[in-house]
Design a protein around this motif. Structure first.
Motif, PDB file in Angstrom:
ATOM      1  N   HIS A   1      -5.079  -2.284  -0.883  1.00  0.00           N
ATOM      2  CA  HIS A   1      -4.542  -3.215   0.118  1.00  0.00           C
ATOM      3  C   HIS A   1      -5.417  -4.468   0.238  1.00  0.00           C
ATOM      4  CE1 HIS A   1      -1.633  -4.381   2.921  1.00  0.00           C
ATOM      5  NE2 HIS A   1      -1.779  -3.500   3.884  1.00  0.00           N
TER       6      HIS A   1
ATOM      7  N   HIS B   1      -8.100  -5.701  10.542  1.00  0.00           N
ATOM      8  CA  HIS B   1      -8.289  -5.051   9.246  1.00  0.00           C
ATOM      9  C   HIS B   1      -9.780  -4.851   9.000  1.00  0.00           C
ATOM     10  CE1 HIS B   1      -4.374  -4.848   7.233  1.00  0.00           C
ATOM     11  NE2 HIS B   1      -4.056  -5.983   7.831  1.00  0.00           N
TER      12      HIS B   1
ATOM     13  N   ASP C   1      -5.122  -0.316   7.269  1.00  0.00           N
ATOM     14  CA  ASP C   1      -4.742  -1.183   8.387  1.00  0.00           C
ATOM     15  C   ASP C   1      -5.376  -0.758   9.698  1.00  0.00           C
ATOM     16  OD1 ASP C   1      -2.842  -1.482   6.205  1.00  0.00           O
ATOM     17  OD2 ASP C   1      -1.786  -2.850   7.530  1.00  0.00           O
TER      18      ASP C   1
ATOM     19  N   PRO D   1       0.819  -1.207   0.000  1.00  0.00           N
ATOM     20  CA  PRO D   1       0.000   0.000   0.000  1.00  0.00           C
ATOM     21  C   PRO D   1       0.859   1.267   0.000  1.00  0.00           C
ATOM     22  CG  PRO D   1       0.092  -0.915   2.194  1.00  0.00           C
ATOM     23  CD  PRO D   1       0.816  -1.886   1.300  1.00  0.00           C
TER      24      PRO D   1
ATOM     25  N   HIS E   1       4.668  -1.410   4.885  1.00  0.00           N
ATOM     26  CA  HIS E   1       4.465   0.038   4.949  1.00  0.00           C
ATOM     27  C   HIS E   1       5.776   0.807   5.149  1.00  0.00           C
ATOM     28  CE1 HIS E   1       0.011  -0.337   5.324  1.00  0.00           C
ATOM     29  NE2 HIS E   1       0.396  -1.542   5.679  1.00  0.00           N
TER      30      HIS E   1
HETATM   31 ZN   LIG Z   1      -0.580  -3.448   5.683  1.00  0.00          ZN
END
Ligand SMILES: [Zn+2]
Ligand SMILES: [Zn+2]
Length: 337
Positions: free
Chosen positions: A307, A285, A245, A17, A60
């Motif tokens: 994502h 999530h 996230d 992402p 990330h």
């Molecule tokens: Zn992630």
């Protein structure tokens, strides 16, 4: 009409992402998250001056090395802001390499890293190439609550979300949108140029109507005249929000909806299919339905889900359909308020 920033996902939605925000006319770019950035050209990477990292999961933050590699011999300062642990993370990354060839003769490249915990900055470290990237303390920026970056033309805001660990969501807010009415400009016998960019910038930064610009050789124009003549149109600024996230808890959804409220563009994680809600919950999530409902509740103009879990590589259309259904007000997802 083109916006103040052009924002796009760095990768397709099954890969790491991240969003690249290109500030138009500014030769400047911003990154929300720092996963795999191989898809960005060296030229794009070298425009990045500010990086905002949501959390330190590898997808990330693993792009730090490419950013470092390309910047190493540049005379510039890179600013990286993230949740508590970010400064230590940058320090640890830099400690992984030998820097014996760096010294006072090196290009003056530096990294300013800042930890932010929702109430304010909590740690700050500066790492200079000329100093072989030893960590040095530096004063914290003094900014209003919720603000990570305060520039004349825009701000970057953040909220702390819960992902099992703190995870930051981001919002870029242009102060004012300033558009040029080209026909009016022509009527006044003026041509666009750097002066016009400066005039637009001055409006966004709050300069008064008496501020003057040399619009043509020997011909100065005030901001007041340019606005009265309809050359410059002023409206609410562009807003781009980024949320990834996070668990679909009530507190998270409230905070994320505030951050994304009225956004022109909302990048939102849609990790799992609604059928796998239990899995999404276990991994802190959201499902695609949670994400679509959140975008709907926040009243965003346009939402871009990303994502996606790799388990749906063959089912991308299903993930998108679940998201779009919830965004349109159908389907299962965290109920809008
Ligand atoms: Zn992630
Ligand atoms: Zn994560």
């Amino acid at each position: 009409m083109a916006g103040f920033v052009e924002a796009r996902l760095v990768n397709e939605p099954f890969s790491d992402p991240g969003v690249f925000l290109d500030v138009r006319f500014g030769r400047r770019a911003i990154l929300f998250d720092l996963g795999d950035v191989a898809a960005l050209s060296a030229r794009e990477i070298l425009r990045v001056g500010d990086v905002f990292v949501s959390h330190l999961h590898m997808d990330h933050f693993a792009g730090f090395d490419r950013l470092l590699r390309l910047n190493l011999y540049q005379e510039r300062c890179l600013r990286i802001v993230g949740p508590p642990g970010l400064v230590r993370g940058v320090e640890a990354k830099l400690a992984a390499y030998s820097w014996n060839l760096l010294g006072p003769h090196s290009a003056d490249f530096s990294i300013l890293a800042l930890d932010w915990d929702g109430a304010g900055f909590r740690a700050a470290g500066v790492f200079r190439a000329r100093d072989a990237f030893r960590r040095r303390d530096t004063p914290f920026p003094d900014l209003p609550p919720g603000i990570l970056l305060d520039e004349p033309e825009f701000t970057v805001e953040a909220a702390v979300l819960d992902h099992g660990i703190p995870c930051l969501g981001f919002g870029l807010q242009e102060r004012l949108r300033v558009n040029v009415h080209r026909a009016r400009l022509d009527e006044m016998g003026l041509a666009p140029g750097p002066w016009l960019t400066q005039a637009k910038r001055a409006v966004r930064a709050g300069f008064g109507p008496e501020t003057r610009f040399e619009a043509a050789p020997g011909r100065t124009m005030s901001l007041g005249v340019l606005r009265e003549a309809g050359v410059l149109h002023v409206g609410p600024g562009q807003r781009v929000a980024y949320v990834t996230d996070m668990a679909a808890s009530a507190a998270n959804l409230d905070a994320a909806a505030r951050l994304a409220a009225g956004a022109d563009l909302f990048f939102v994680e849609a990790g799992f299919l609604p059928d796998d809600e239990a899995l999404a919950r276990a991994k802190h999530h959201m499902t695609a339905a949670d994400a679509g409902a959140l975008a709907r509740r926040a009243g965003v103009r346009r939402a871009i889900p990303f994502h996606f879990s790799a388990r749906y590589l063959e089912r991308e259309a299903d993930v998108r359909a679940a998201f779009e259904a919830a965004f349109a007000g159908h389907g299962k997802g965290a109920a809008p308020k």
